[in-house]
Scaffold this active site. Sequence first.
Site, PDB file in Angstrom:
ATOM      1  CG  HIS A  74      -0.399   0.081   2.544  1.00  0.00           C
ATOM      2  ND1 HIS A  74       0.091   1.233   3.406  1.00  0.00           N
ATOM      3  CD2 HIS A  74       0.305  -1.032   3.312  1.00  0.00           C
ATOM      4  CE1 HIS A  74       0.561   1.006   4.504  1.00  0.00           C
ATOM      5  NE2 HIS A  74       0.723  -0.466   4.370  1.00  0.00           N
ATOM      6  CG  ASP A  76      -3.076   3.606   2.560  1.00  0.00           C
ATOM      7  OD1 ASP A  76      -2.479   2.490   1.948  1.00  0.00           O
ATOM      8  OD2 ASP A  76      -4.059   3.388   3.353  1.00  0.00           O
ATOM      9  CG  ASP A 107       2.885   0.665   7.771  1.00  0.00           C
ATOM     10  OD1 ASP A 107       2.822  -0.060   6.833  1.00  0.00           O
ATOM     11  OD2 ASP A 107       2.222   0.864   8.982  1.00  0.00           O
ATOM     12  CD  GLU A 141      -2.995  -1.996   5.629  1.00  0.00           C
ATOM     13  OE1 GLU A 141      -2.808  -2.902   6.427  1.00  0.00           O
ATOM     14  OE2 GLU A 141      -2.145  -1.001   6.020  1.00  0.00           O
ATOM     15  CD  GLU A 142      -1.329   1.872   7.427  1.00  0.00           C
ATOM     16  OE1 GLU A 142      -2.303   1.519   8.533  1.00  0.00           O
ATOM     17  OE2 GLU A 142      -0.400   1.767   7.533  1.00  0.00           O
ATOM     18  CD  GLU A 170       1.974  -3.573   5.508  1.00  0.00           C
ATOM     19  OE1 GLU A 170       2.516  -2.880   5.900  1.00  0.00           O
ATOM     20  OE2 GLU A 170       0.386  -3.422   5.138  1.00  0.00           O
ATOM     21  CG  HIS A 368       1.060   3.195  12.445  1.00  0.00           C
ATOM     22  ND1 HIS A 368      -0.167   2.884  12.796  1.00  0.00           N
ATOM     23  CD2 HIS A 368       1.410   2.783  11.218  1.00  0.00           C
ATOM     24  CE1 HIS A 368      -0.483   2.014  11.844  1.00  0.00           C
ATOM     25  NE2 HIS A 368       0.287   1.822  10.759  1.00  0.00           N
TER      26      HIS A 368
END
Length: 394
Positions: A74, A76, A107, A141-142, A170, A368
């Site tokens: 991903h 995003d 990520d 995805e997020e 990932e 994150h």
Amino acid sequence: MSLPTDPVANLAALIRCPSVTPSEGGALVALEAMLKPLGAEVRRPVFSEPGEADVENLYARVGTKPPHLMFAGHTDVVPPGDEDAWTHPPFAAQIADGWMFGRGAVDMKGGIACFVAALARYAEQHGAPEGSVSFLITGDEEGPAVNGTEKLLAWAAAAGERWDAALVGEPTCIEALGDMIKTGRRGSLSGRITVTGRQGHVAYPHRADNPIPGLLALASALIAEPFDEGTASFQPSNLEITSIDVGNPAVNVIPGRASAAFNIRFNDRWNAETLKAEIARRLDRAADEARRRFGRAAPLAYELEWRERPSPVFLTRDEKLISALSASIEEVTGRKPELSTSGGTSDARFIKNYCPVVEFGLVGQTMHMVDERVALGDLETLTRIYLRFLEDWF
Ligand SMILES: N[C@@H](CCC[C@H](NC(=O)CCC(=O)O)C(=O)O)C(=O)O
Ligand SMILES: [Zn+2]
Ligand SMILES: [Zn+2]
């Protein structure tokens, strides 16, 4: 045309696109520009769903023949949070002391940057692969994952695409690059219980019916006993109460309603249906006990709602795929990766319906977080691992 062989340059281009979910932010445009010189046929489908934001996705294929390897991920990213708290701006891709800073560094724009670089190096060193490589990249995805990988897979399969194996990039590593591959994931199921009472004055409780003691009894019953002790391939299932909601700003009012949300991460001892039955059993027993405990005429009444789309538990059993990836990692890093099913869910839960899937990427320690960052050395090492894997695969 020069090929995108440098993972650091690839990642810088991606980080500079502020693709906070569900915004494309330029990231798929940048990725398409990297893939075109590799001879990829690139498609950019947008998916919609009532009540959800439209999401842009990317599917690109290099080659037309089998065997067919999918790389999935991903572009995003989660929001940066307090930008002033970052040592370097979150969308600037600045480098300091051997680290590149930026949201998505690990990520998982970093994983994508390395896989693109690995494929470019493969093309430089060996020519076109004897087979095909696809990029299945979502911008959802997020977020709720409604307009992303699941739909992209169905869309590509309807167009005749078939895959022999998939690698998700990932950030699977814990302490050092190469220490962990994910070969499965636990399932995830969320629900909410609500108790309705009667609002009233705190000084006249006999005229009201406070829903909070009953709700607490029900919530406590959910976590009173373990669900299991783990299985051969998975850690124990766990249930967490994630919110208690009363919405009562007054100190002198007994509220009329109270609810609690919970999420269960479950192993292969369970599925969504058996877990729902177990939760209902625990709640009914607690509701009956509440009748005695609070001197009620009838069992405590409650509502139980389940969130749609639980994530299934899955385990990859393709030994050839796992051992090929493990061997590439060991050859490049000297580390023998642990095969693990720990952590959260991932979009591999959708891919496993189409082909065997494993996950391997960067060290996820800063994902994150403020100051998300990747060691430049890890970008080079991951590129070499992916290249070794491609060489083995083709
Ligand atoms: N869009 C997803 C979001 C849930 C995915 C999330 N996964 C992680 O945080 C991965 C971290 C790790 O590898 O351990 C989760 O487990 O909640 C959705 O559909 O909700
Ligand atoms: Zn991710
Ligand atoms: Zn994430």
